[in-house]
Design a protein around this motif. Structure first.
Motif, short mmCIF file in Angstrom:
data_model
loop_
_atom_site.label_atom_id
_atom_site.label_comp_id
_atom_site.label_asym_id
_atom_site.label_seq_id
_atom_site.Cartn_x
_atom_site.Cartn_y
_atom_site.Cartn_z
N SER A 286 -1.35 7.00 -5.72
CA SER A 286 -2.69 6.48 -5.44
C SER A 286 -3.41 7.37 -4.43
CB SER A 286 -2.55 5.06 -4.88
OG SER A 286 -3.81 4.52 -4.58
N ILE B 200 -7.14 -3.03 -0.08
CA ILE B 200 -6.49 -4.23 -0.60
C ILE B 200 -7.23 -5.44 -0.06
CG2 ILE B 200 -4.38 -5.62 -0.56
CD1 ILE B 200 -2.77 -3.05 -0.42
N GLN C 149 1.92 1.97 -3.45
CA GLN C 149 0.83 2.57 -4.21
C GLN C 149 0.71 4.06 -3.90
OE1 GLN C 149 -2.59 0.28 -3.09
NE2 GLN C 149 -2.19 -1.33 -4.60
N ARG D 16 0.83 -1.21 0.00
CA ARG D 16 0.00 0.00 0.00
C ARG D 16 0.87 1.26 0.00
NH1 ARG D 16 -3.58 2.94 -2.05
NH2 ARG D 16 -4.55 4.43 -0.65
#
Length: 74
Positions: free
Chosen positions: A13, A40, A8, A5
Motif C-alpha cells: 500500500s 483508516i 497494508q 495499517r
C-alpha cells in the motif's frame, strides 16, 4: 489500527509519510499515526438507549439500614 495499517504497508500500500529510509512497516504505520495521516476510518454502531423507569421494571429502591452497635465482627 497500527497493526492493520502495517499489514497494508507490508502488502504494498502507498505510504503517506516521508519514511526517511525506514523499512519496518510497523514503524512506518506508527509514524503515520503520530502525524495523523493513517487512511483508516473506524465506524462503530451506536445503540439507541431508552431509559427504563423503576416502576416499569418492578424494582423497589433499597434503603440503607442502620447497623446497631456499629462494631466490627470477626
Amino acid at each position: 489500527m497500527i497493526g492493520a495499517r502495517s499489514l497494508q504497508i507490508a502488502m504494498g500500500s502507498p505510504i503517506f509519510v516521508d519514511a526517511k529510509g525506514e523499512i519496518d512497516p510497523i514503524e512506518i504505520a506508527t509514524m503515520e499515526y503520530e502525524q495523523g495521516t493513517i487512511p483508516i476510518t473506524v465506524k462503530r454502531k451506536t445503540v439507541k438507549r431508552i431509559p427504563i423507569k423503576e416502576k416499569e421494571v418492578g424494582r423497589i429502591p433499597i434503603k440503607e439500614k442502620e447497623v446497631e452497635g456499629g462494631g466490627d465482627r470477626m
